[in-house]
Write a protein that holds these residues in place. Structure first.
Motif, short mmCIF file in Angstrom:
data_model
loop_
_atom_site.label_atom_id
_atom_site.label_comp_id
_atom_site.label_asym_id
_atom_site.label_seq_id
_atom_site.Cartn_x
_atom_site.Cartn_y
_atom_site.Cartn_z
N GLU A 36 0.82 -1.21 0.00
CA GLU A 36 0.00 0.00 0.00
C GLU A 36 0.85 1.26 0.00
O GLU A 36 0.55 2.22 -0.69
CB GLU A 36 -0.95 0.00 1.20
N ALA A 37 1.93 1.26 0.77
CA ALA A 37 2.82 2.42 0.83
C ALA A 37 3.89 2.38 -0.25
O ALA A 37 4.64 3.34 -0.41
CB ALA A 37 3.47 2.51 2.21
N ARG A 38 4.00 1.26 -0.96
CA ARG A 38 5.05 1.02 -1.96
C ARG A 38 6.44 1.21 -1.35
O ARG A 38 7.29 1.89 -1.91
CB ARG A 38 4.85 1.91 -3.19
N LYS A 39 6.65 0.58 -0.19
CA LYS A 39 7.93 0.65 0.51
C LYS A 39 8.48 -0.75 0.74
O LYS A 39 7.72 -1.69 1.00
CB LYS A 39 7.76 1.28 1.90
N VAL A 40 9.80 -0.83 0.67
CA VAL A 40 10.49 -2.06 1.03
C VAL A 40 11.61 -1.68 1.99
O VAL A 40 12.40 -0.77 1.72
CB VAL A 40 11.08 -2.78 -0.21
N SER A 41 11.66 -2.39 3.10
CA SER A 41 12.77 -2.24 4.05
C SER A 41 13.58 -3.52 4.00
O SER A 41 13.03 -4.61 3.83
CB SER A 41 12.24 -2.01 5.47
N VAL A 42 14.88 -3.37 4.17
CA VAL A 42 15.75 -4.54 4.08
C VAL A 42 16.99 -4.33 4.93
O VAL A 42 17.47 -3.21 5.09
CB VAL A 42 16.13 -4.83 2.60
N LYS A 43 17.48 -5.42 5.50
CA LYS A 43 18.71 -5.40 6.29
C LYS A 43 19.87 -5.86 5.41
O LYS A 43 19.74 -6.82 4.65
CB LYS A 43 18.58 -6.34 7.49
N GLY A 44 20.98 -5.14 5.50
CA GLY A 44 22.18 -5.51 4.76
C GLY A 44 23.36 -5.70 5.69
O GLY A 44 23.38 -5.18 6.81
N LYS A 45 24.32 -6.46 5.22
CA LYS A 45 25.58 -6.65 5.95
C LYS A 45 26.72 -6.61 4.94
O LYS A 45 26.57 -7.08 3.81
CB LYS A 45 25.60 -8.01 6.67
#
Length: 149
Positions: A87-96
């Motif tokens: 709905e918000a067109r957002k993606v959150s992601v964790k990186g290392k």
């Protein structure tokens, strides 16, 4: 309407290209040209030249990635734990990754997070990064090794 899978794949494509050290033109191809995109790596601006200020538009994105490439190298970058909000067109992601401040050759292992907002064409409009700005600052001053000591 954009599907969860489409949004996820668009975010993964940017992350994969960054992790694979693709050229800047390839990275820029992920950003919107129909909306003014904004890139922000959160932190105090005095800690590093790419922190704490917005880089606007494709020219700003180019400047941001040029600054990253000038000051940092990285290896073993990987991404996990994607969270998709259709709905918000957002993606959150964790990186290392393991980062190195090029000028001092000081390195540190880091976990960081991206939040990526997309337009209707699945291009990035807002790119936000939260990372270890303290380690970057100490490495830029050649003091990270002593601080770990």
């Amino acid at each position: 309407m954009i599907s969860r899978v489409e949004l996820l794949h668009a975010a993964q494509a940017l992350c994969d290209d960054f992790a694979s050290k693709k050229d800047i033109d390839t990275l820029l191809s992920h950003f919107s040209t129909t909306h003014q995109c904004t890139l922000v790596e959160h932190g105090e601006p005095f800690l590093a030249p790419f922190l704490g200020r917005p880089f606007n538009g494709i020219s700003g994105a180019l400047m941001y990635f040029d600054l990253i490439n000038k000051h940092l190298s990285y290896e073993n970058m990987r991404f996990s734990e994607y969270v998709v909000d259709v709905e918000a067109r957002k993606v959150s992601v964790k990186g290392k990754a393991k980062f190195t401040w090029i000028e001092t050759d000081e390195s540190w292992d880091e976990t960081f997070a991206y939040m990526l907002d997309s337009d209707d064409e699945l291009k990035i409009t807002d790119y936000q990064v939260w990372a270890d700005s303290g380690a970057a600052y100490l490495a830029s001053k050649g003091e990270l090794g002593r601080s770990k000591g």
